[in-house]
Design a protein around this motif. Structure first.
Motif, mmCIF file in Angstrom:
data_model
loop_
_atom_site.group_PDB
_atom_site.id
_atom_site.type_symbol
_atom_site.label_atom_id
_atom_site.label_comp_id
_atom_site.label_asym_id
_atom_site.label_seq_id
_atom_site.Cartn_x
_atom_site.Cartn_y
_atom_site.Cartn_z
ATOM 1 N N ARG A 1 42.405 32.286 11.360
ATOM 2 C CA ARG A 1 42.479 33.113 12.568
ATOM 3 C C ARG A 1 41.131 33.766 12.867
ATOM 4 N NH1 ARG A 1 46.858 37.917 14.034
ATOM 5 N NH2 ARG A 1 45.941 38.414 16.066
ATOM 6 N N ALA A 2 40.470 34.283 11.844
ATOM 7 C CA ALA A 2 39.187 34.953 12.053
ATOM 8 C C ALA A 2 38.141 34.001 12.624
ATOM 9 C CB ALA A 2 38.696 35.565 10.741
ATOM 10 N N ALA A 3 38.209 32.735 12.215
ATOM 11 C CA ALA A 3 37.235 31.744 12.693
ATOM 12 C C ALA A 3 37.582 31.186 14.061
ATOM 13 C CB ALA A 3 37.135 30.606 11.682
ATOM 14 N N GLY A 4 38.783 31.495 14.557
ATOM 15 C CA GLY A 4 39.216 30.913 15.823
ATOM 16 C C GLY A 4 39.557 29.445 15.718
ATOM 17 N N ALA A 5 39.821 28.981 14.489
ATOM 18 C CA ALA A 5 40.194 27.578 14.276
ATOM 19 C C ALA A 5 41.673 27.383 14.603
ATOM 20 C CB ALA A 5 39.902 27.171 12.838
ATOM 21 N N ALA A 6 42.120 26.139 14.618
ATOM 22 C CA ALA A 6 43.492 25.816 14.985
ATOM 23 C C ALA A 6 44.033 24.725 14.075
ATOM 24 C CB ALA A 6 43.562 25.359 16.442
ATOM 25 N N VAL A 7 45.357 24.618 14.063
ATOM 26 C CA VAL A 7 46.049 23.616 13.249
ATOM 27 C C VAL A 7 46.888 22.731 14.163
ATOM 28 C CG1 VAL A 7 47.833 23.284 11.497
ATOM 29 C CG2 VAL A 7 46.089 25.031 11.169
ATOM 30 N N ALA B 1 53.835 27.071 24.209
ATOM 31 C CA ALA B 1 52.444 27.531 24.252
ATOM 32 C C ALA B 1 51.523 26.602 23.479
ATOM 33 C CB ALA B 1 52.344 28.955 23.701
ATOM 34 N N THR B 2 52.012 25.975 22.398
ATOM 35 C CA THR B 2 51.142 25.102 21.602
ATOM 36 C C THR B 2 50.679 23.894 22.392
ATOM 37 O OG1 THR B 2 52.882 23.679 20.634
ATOM 38 C CG2 THR B 2 52.398 25.765 19.498
ATOM 39 N N GLY B 3 51.441 23.500 23.416
ATOM 40 C CA GLY B 3 51.076 22.327 24.203
ATOM 41 C C GLY B 3 50.552 22.648 25.576
ATOM 42 N N THR B 4 50.439 23.944 25.915
ATOM 43 C CA THR B 4 49.994 24.327 27.256
ATOM 44 C C THR B 4 48.854 25.341 27.161
ATOM 45 O OG1 THR B 4 51.768 26.010 27.375
ATOM 46 C CG2 THR B 4 52.255 23.830 28.273
ATOM 47 N N ARG B 5 49.216 26.625 27.105
ATOM 48 C CA ARG B 5 48.202 27.682 27.115
ATOM 49 C C ARG B 5 47.195 27.549 25.983
ATOM 50 N NH1 ARG B 5 50.919 32.576 25.588
ATOM 51 N NH2 ARG B 5 50.160 32.035 23.502
ATOM 52 N N VAL C 1 46.239 24.941 24.365
ATOM 53 C CA VAL C 1 45.361 23.794 24.593
ATOM 54 C C VAL C 1 44.344 24.118 25.684
ATOM 55 C CG1 VAL C 1 45.277 21.375 25.284
ATOM 56 C CG2 VAL C 1 47.115 22.188 23.785
ATOM 57 N N GLY C 2 44.803 24.811 26.739
ATOM 58 C CA GLY C 2 43.878 25.220 27.777
ATOM 59 C C GLY C 2 42.775 26.122 27.250
ATOM 60 N N GLU C 3 43.141 27.008 26.315
ATOM 61 C CA GLU C 3 42.131 27.875 25.701
ATOM 62 C C GLU C 3 41.144 27.054 24.874
ATOM 63 O OE1 GLU C 3 44.550 30.612 23.563
ATOM 64 O OE2 GLU C 3 45.029 31.834 25.335
ATOM 65 N N TYR C 4 41.647 26.058 24.162
ATOM 66 C CA TYR C 4 40.778 25.209 23.349
ATOM 67 C C TYR C 4 39.772 24.461 24.222
ATOM 68 C CZ TYR C 4 39.409 21.256 20.361
ATOM 69 O OH TYR C 4 38.687 20.306 19.676
ATOM 70 N N PHE C 5 40.226 23.974 25.391
ATOM 71 C CA PHE C 5 39.374 23.165 26.257
ATOM 72 C C PHE C 5 38.758 23.971 27.404
ATOM 73 C CE2 PHE C 5 41.875 19.367 24.723
ATOM 74 C CZ PHE C 5 40.791 18.685 24.212
ATOM 75 N N GLN C 6 38.738 25.295 27.313
ATOM 76 C CA GLN C 6 38.326 26.094 28.468
ATOM 77 C C GLN C 6 36.890 25.823 28.903
ATOM 78 O OE1 GLN C 6 38.424 30.327 27.642
ATOM 79 N NE2 GLN C 6 38.036 29.990 25.477
ATOM 80 N N ARG C 7 36.052 25.344 27.996
ATOM 81 C CA ARG C 7 34.680 25.043 28.419
ATOM 82 C C ARG C 7 34.587 23.691 29.118
ATOM 83 N NH1 ARG C 7 31.994 24.356 22.386
ATOM 84 N NH2 ARG C 7 32.264 22.104 22.136
#
Length: 449
Positions: free
Chosen positions: A259-265, A377-381, A383-389
């Motif tokens: 969580r601290a690193a902003g990583a995901a599973v 949320a795992t498949g929508t919001r 993911v959008g946050e992950y790809f926001q750039r």
């Protein structure tokens, strides 16, 4: 350095579907083409709420208006969809998916891409690049081929492709120049090779994710900037003792670091039950979605299952079950600890059919304590946050990419309602339920049992 046996199983997704027939083109959506979903209940995924009696207007590939139906003007000439009694969510994502290589028959590629869309998957992160796949990404983005938006990892970094830190540096720079969206990590890298890859990726502005090489370990991979840990890879290995029992304190420390690193599973829980043969073969063969898979592919999956079950590595059913239980424990801890979880199944893979495989994943996510909103949320919001750039999508709001899923029932009441699809919109291209059914029947006809 060679890959471990199980790693070889997931190293390349099994090819899906059958023989080639001429491909059909998909016209690109015009910039001025307008669609309005009227009187719909919007689930915007900006927070946990439902907005009844709303209208959503799409122009081209963007959402241009969202609001109560009485306050939203629908332009003349718009396609008007009466969505009374229905629910509109953002399109879903497959964050550990695969697409066929360019060498595959054209019809196979077309069918795989449509299978994703048929289940509401409008974004796929392809996790094993092959030479020429970037052209497939361009064709789908231009609307020449009907499919989800593709974000593609390049050919993987593994113990066979990388034999020195210099190799790792070279591969990163090559993939950056070629235009891949991210780097894929497989087992087999030593720590020096992994670190060279990670440092060069940071310099080149490339993200990376996938497996955790044994010589690297979970905590070091997090520290070096790995952004996604697919298949919950590394967590059980870090937190479990020799008997497979999880140390809760060690697991919690890994969750906090994630969580601290902003990583995901990206969990892919159902697939691991297949790979560890904890699901009976008869139950797998009863999956109705196998009608969309070639007979040869299904037989190859059966052969692989039987070979694993007969091998020494998977010969202890109790040990296999303990591993699956430990993975479930890890997913529950990640959810409780607020780590980002991304929807993914590793399709197409053994008994993991694109799109349909998501619904095999949902019961495992529910068992980990996730609510229907959490799962959505795992498949929508998320993911959008992950790809926001890269782009704006994953929620229903003005300016977001018009990736939408229209449902006949409320997914916040029951996540299984994500299967009750009235239509899918991908980058503004509307695919109603009757077209989905027709195309699915054609795929089934090409793959007789």
């Amino acid at each position: 350095m060679k890959l471990a046996p199980l790693s070889r199983i997931v190293f390349a997704a099994a090819l899906l579907l059958g023989a080639a027939v001429p491909s059909t083109a998909c016209a690109q959506i015009g910039a001025d083409e307008v669609t309005a979903f009227e009187n719909v209940t919007v689930i915007p995924m900006t927070d946990e709420r439902a907005l009844p009696g709303h209208t959503v207007v799409v122009r081209g590939d963007r959402i241009v208006a969202v609001g109560p139906s009485g306050s939203v003007a629908v332009p003349n000439g718009a396609r008007r969809i009466d969505a009374r009694g229905k629910y509109l969510t953002p399109g879903l994502a497959e964050m550990h998916g695969h697409v066929p290589p360019p060498s595959a028959p054209a019809q196979q590629t077309e069918d795989v891409l449509f299978l994703y869309l048929a289940s509401g998957i409008t974004t796929v992160r392809g996790m094993l690049g092959a030479e020429g796949q970037l052209e497939l990404r361009r064709r789908t983005s231009r609307g020449e081929l009907l499919g989800p938006t593709l974000y593609l990892a390049g050919p993987s970094f593994n113990g066979n492709s990388v034999n020195s830190p210099d190799d790792a540096v070279r591969m990163v720079r090559e993939q950056r120049a070629q235009g891949w969206d991210l780097l894929k990590v497989h087992p087999g890298l030593n720590r020096a090779e992994f670190d060279a890859m990670a440092r060069t990726a940071a310099q080149e502005g490339l993200r990376f994710g996938g497996h955790v090489p044994e010589d690297v370990g979970l905590m070091h991979a997090i520290a070096m900037g790995q952004e996604t840990f697919d298949h919950v890879d590394g967590y059980v290995e870090y937190a479990a003792d020799a008997q497979g029992r999880i140390d809760p304190a060690k697991l919690d420390s890994a969750v906090r670091a994630t969580r601290a690193a902003g990583a995901a599973v990206v969990p892919t829980m159902a697939l691991w039950e297949v790979l560890f043969t904890t699901l009976p073969l008869d139950s797998l063969l009863a999956y109705p979605e196998l009608r969309y898979v070639s007979r040869q592919s299904v037989q190859s999956w059966v052969n692989a299952y039987n070979q694993r079950r007969a091998s020494a590595e998977f010969s202890d059913p109790a040990a296999n079950r303990r591993l699956i239980e430990a993975r479930q424990q890890a997913l529950a801890a990640l959810h409780r600890g607020g780590a980002r979880i991304l929807m993914g199944t590793d399709a197409p893979q053994q008994f993991s059919v694109p799109g349909f495989s998501l619904h095999r994943e949902f019961p495992r996510m529910r068992a980990a304590g996730m609510t229907p909103y959490d799962i959505l949320a795992t498949g929508t919001r998320n993911v959008g946050e992950y790809f926001q750039r890269n782009d704006a999508f994953g929620t229903i709001a003005v300016g977001r990419r018009a990736d939408l899923l229209l449902l006949d029932a409320d997914p916040l009441a029951d996540v299984a309602n994500l299967q009750r699809i009235a239509g899918v919109m991908a980058r503004g291209r509307w695919i109603p339920a009757d077209e989905i059914r027709t195309r699915l029947e054609a795929i089934a006809a090409r793959n007789p049992r």
